[in-house]
Design a protein around this motif. Structure first.
Motif, PDB file in Angstrom:
ATOM      1  N   ARG A  96       0.797  -1.242   0.000  1.00 59.37           N
ATOM      2  CA  ARG A  96       0.000   0.000   0.000  1.00 59.37           C
ATOM      3  C   ARG A  96       0.820   1.277   0.000  1.00 59.37           C
TER       4      ARG A  96
ATOM      5  N   ARG B  26      11.880   4.010   1.743  1.00 60.81           N
ATOM      6  CA  ARG B  26      11.649   2.996   2.793  1.00 60.81           C
ATOM      7  C   ARG B  26      12.914   2.143   2.876  1.00 60.81           C
TER       8      ARG B  26
ATOM      9  N   ARG C  67       7.395   0.565  13.820  1.00 58.05           N
ATOM     10  CA  ARG C  67       7.603   1.996  13.539  1.00 58.05           C
ATOM     11  C   ARG C  67       6.261   2.719  13.523  1.00 58.05           C
ATOM     12  N   VAL C  68       5.201   1.990  13.165  1.00 58.86           N
ATOM     13  CA  VAL C  68       3.868   2.607  13.156  1.00 58.86           C
ATOM     14  C   VAL C  68       3.497   3.016  14.584  1.00 58.86           C
TER      15      VAL C  68
ATOM     16  N   ARG D  90       0.720  -5.606  13.380  1.00 57.87           N
ATOM     17  CA  ARG D  90       1.102  -6.915  12.834  1.00 57.87           C
ATOM     18  C   ARG D  90       2.255  -7.497  13.660  1.00 57.87           C
TER      19      ARG D  90
ATOM     20  N   GLN E 197       5.604  -8.677  13.597  1.00 56.24           N
ATOM     21  CA  GLN E 197       6.617  -8.424  12.561  1.00 56.24           C
ATOM     22  C   GLN E 197       7.721  -9.484  12.622  1.00 56.24           C
TER      23      GLN E 197
HETATM   24  C1  NCD Z   1       3.449  -0.997   8.070  1.00 51.67           C
HETATM   25  C2  NCD Z   1       4.937  -0.869   7.850  1.00 51.67           C
HETATM   26  O1  NCD Z   1       5.467  -1.233   6.806  1.00 51.67           O
HETATM   27  O2  NCD Z   1       5.567  -0.384   8.764  1.00 51.67           O
HETATM   28  N1  NCD Z   1       2.732  -1.262   6.900  1.00 51.67           N
HETATM   29  C3  NCD Z   1       2.409  -0.280   6.038  1.00 51.67           C
HETATM   30  O3  NCD Z   1       3.160   0.627   5.765  1.00 51.67           O
HETATM   31  N2  NCD Z   1       1.185  -0.334   5.519  1.00 51.67           N
HETATM   32  C4  NCD Z   1       3.153  -1.966   9.153  1.00 51.67           C
HETATM   33  C5  NCD Z   1       3.508  -3.387   8.957  1.00 51.67           C
HETATM   34  O4  NCD Z   1       4.194  -3.780   8.002  1.00 51.67           O
HETATM   35  O5  NCD Z   1       3.094  -4.178   9.795  1.00 51.67           O
END
Ligand code: NCD
Length: 305
Positions: A53, A103, A164-165, A217, A219
């Motif tokens: 996404r 990223r 990180r979220v 999630r 991870q």
């Molecule tokens: C998140 C990420 O990559 O940090 N996902 C995302 O950007 N939609 C969270 C995740 O991967 O669990």
């Protein structure tokens, strides 16, 4: 203007982003979903970690703003041949991009990138560091759902240590007056969590009176040396996994995606009416258009004057 941490933005900046996002949401509803705002600008998306996404929405956002968008994927770029991030950025800098969306698995990678480019750098996730654009889209999704953010109660649940979220959302949500608490097993909370000045609960009872349950999630890709924080995924989902029966009436569920159906939540919870997961995705496109616009706004306004 760079966007590396959610702390780079003031409350007023975030509100201005919401207003821009409202406009871009409206553009997304038109038959022709394109505006000329970033015509002639170059946006480079550099994704050194997997993404659906975030990568897709930044690409579509750039295209809908008429920017020229190119995508560099870690696995198919010269990085796979051993090129350093610094050299990759310096190389791309020769093409004089206006925006770099990055990223990377390393905390601080996007901040480092700002040293080697004149482009506006946007952090699309740096290891376990930050994910400011996810925080902004989550805030926007909440604002679309509830109107006001102030006073909302949100529980962030699960694998906080790898997330990180969680880092961006704790700080961004509180900045906007949302009451945040963390919920999960102690082994998934980062060391030194006491210093974050956020309530931590080790029991799902703490979900009872919140408006929104924000699931994280598990991870597994960040776990080194085998899964030790929880006995097994099955055990984790039995104790901490959410299903529709654990929800209070009126509570909403959020998740940044990708979801692990059957781990942090059951499939029927992800698909139920109280889930905002796809609403978050939809909000993400409008917010990322606003972020791209705002990154170049000083330049655009100067040229228009
Ligand atoms: C998140 C990420 O990559 O940090 N996902 C995302 O950007 N939609 C969270 C995740 O991967 O669990």
């Amino acid at each position: 203007m760079h966007l590396i941490s959610i702390d780079d933005l003031s409350v007023a900046d975030i509100k201005a982003l919401f207003q821009l996002s409202d406009g871009f949401l409206e553009v997304a509803a038109r038959p022709i979903k394109k505006v000329p705002t970033l015509r002639g600008r170059t946006q480079v998306n550099m994704f050194f970690e997997p993404s659906t996404r975030t990568q897709a929405s930044f690409e579509i956002a750039g295209k809908r703003l008429s920017a020229d968008v190119i995508n560099i994927k870690g696995s198919s770029s010269a990085v796979a041949k051993g090129e350093s991030l610094k050299d990759t950025i310096l190389t791309l800098e020769s093409y004089r991009p206006d925006i770099i969306v990055i990223r990377h698995a390393q905390v601080g990678a996007s901040r480092m990138a700002t040293r080697y480019t004149k482009a506006s750098v946007i952090n699309a996730g740096d290891g376990t560091g930050e994910h400011p654009t996810q925080c902004l889209l989550d805030l926007y999704s909440l604002r679309r759902t509830y109107g006001a953010l102030k006073g909302l109660k949100v529980a962030i649940v699960g694998d906080v240590v790898s997330s990180r979220v969680a880092r961006s959302n704790i700080f961004g949500f509180r900045k906007m007056g949302i009451e945040v608490r963390l919920v999960g097993p102690p082994t998934l909370m980062p060391p030194g969590i006491e210093c974050w000045d956020v309530p931590v609960h080790y029991d799902l009872e703490a979900l009872r009176d919140v408006d929104v349950i924000y699931l994280l999630r598990m991870q597994l890709e960040r776990v080194q040396g085998g899964l030790v924080a929880v006995p097994s995924l099955r055990e984790y989902s039995r104790v901490w996994g959410l299903d529709p029966y654990r929800l209070q009436p009126g509570q909403r569920v959020m998740h940044p995606g990708p979801i692990n159906r059957g781990v942090e939540m059951t499939g029927d919870l992800a698909d139920c009416e109280q889930s905002l997961i796809l609403h978050q995705v939809e909000s993400g496109l409008a917010v990322r258009m606003a972020i791209l616009y705002q990154a170049l706004a000083p330049q655009l306004e100067e040229e228009a004057a």
